[in-house]
Write a protein that holds these residues in place. Structure first.
Motif, short mmCIF file in Angstrom:
data_model
loop_
_atom_site.label_atom_id
_atom_site.label_comp_id
_atom_site.label_asym_id
_atom_site.label_seq_id
_atom_site.Cartn_x
_atom_site.Cartn_y
_atom_site.Cartn_z
N ASP A 116 31.32 45.47 36.70
CA ASP A 116 32.24 44.34 36.83
C ASP A 116 31.46 43.03 36.72
O ASP A 116 30.25 42.99 36.96
CB ASP A 116 32.96 44.35 38.19
CG ASP A 116 34.06 45.40 38.30
OD1 ASP A 116 34.37 46.06 37.29
OD2 ASP A 116 34.60 45.56 39.42
N ASN A 129 36.14 38.75 41.51
CA ASN A 129 35.83 39.85 40.60
C ASN A 129 36.56 39.52 39.30
O ASN A 129 37.78 39.60 39.23
CB ASN A 129 36.30 41.19 41.19
CG ASN A 129 35.94 42.36 40.32
OD1 ASN A 129 35.75 42.22 39.11
ND2 ASN A 129 35.84 43.52 40.92
N ALA A 131 36.64 41.05 36.56
CA ALA A 131 37.22 42.22 35.90
C ALA A 131 38.62 42.51 36.42
O ALA A 131 39.53 42.82 35.65
CB ALA A 131 36.33 43.44 36.10
N SER A 132 38.82 42.36 37.73
CA SER A 132 40.13 42.68 38.32
C SER A 132 40.95 41.44 38.64
O SER A 132 42.15 41.54 38.89
CB SER A 132 39.92 43.47 39.62
OG SER A 132 39.35 42.65 40.63
#
Length: 167
Positions: A116, A129, A131-132
């Motif tokens: 990530d 984060n 990525a999320s």
């Protein structure tokens, strides 16, 4: 201080013998030690870690011997900071001394996966984060610890403070 980098995810009880194996401690050259950082737990780490990347781990990161080479090898490898549920106290102190920021999140599920991208703002106590898209609050480091990290370590910080006093 702000960092954005790839996450290298590890579990609990990553000890200093794994961070930098004792067989390489015949040198104090941190750049040389960086070539062997994490190799017993992740043989790809030293060859792939990039400046600004971060380690995210579980409980008791940096346990084991009190060698100051462990945080030094990580910093020389380009690690911007280490995020973990908890740290061994001597590792924590050694990391501060060399200017490697540590973020202790406490127990709980850290929803950050290997690979990530993580953005961290130490002064604001914020992380994301990428990525999320999950944003979360991190403990803000005390100002003097941020100053030590910004200076590159305790020795440089102290030299700067003494120079200010003498001017």
């Amino acid at each position: 201080m702000r960092f954005t980098g790839k996450v290298w995810r590890y579990g609990d009880n990553v000890d200093t013998d794994v961070i930098i194996p004792a067989r390489y401690l015949n040198t104090a050259d941190m750049k040389e030690l960086a070539l062997h950082a994490m190799e017993d737990i992740d043989p790809t780490f030293a060859g792939k870690v990039k400046e600004g990347d971060m380690i995210v781990a579980g409980k008791n990161f940096g346990c084991g011997s009190s060698r100051e080479h462990a945080p030094g090898a990580l910093k020389a490898a380009g690690v911007a900071c280490v995020v973990a549920e908890s740290f061994a106290r001597i590792f924590y102190r050694n990391a501060i001394n060399i200017g490697l920021p540590l973020i202790e999140l406490g127990e709980g599920d850290i929803n950050i996966k290997d690979g990530d991208m993580l953005a961290v703002d130490l002064a604001a106590g914020q992380a994301e984060n990428l990525a999320s898209g999950e944003k979360f609050t991190i403990p803000a480091l005390p100002g003097f610890i941020q100053d030590i990290a910004q200076a590159g370590g305790l020795v440089t910080y102290t030299q700067q403070q003494l120079a200010k006093k003498n001017n």
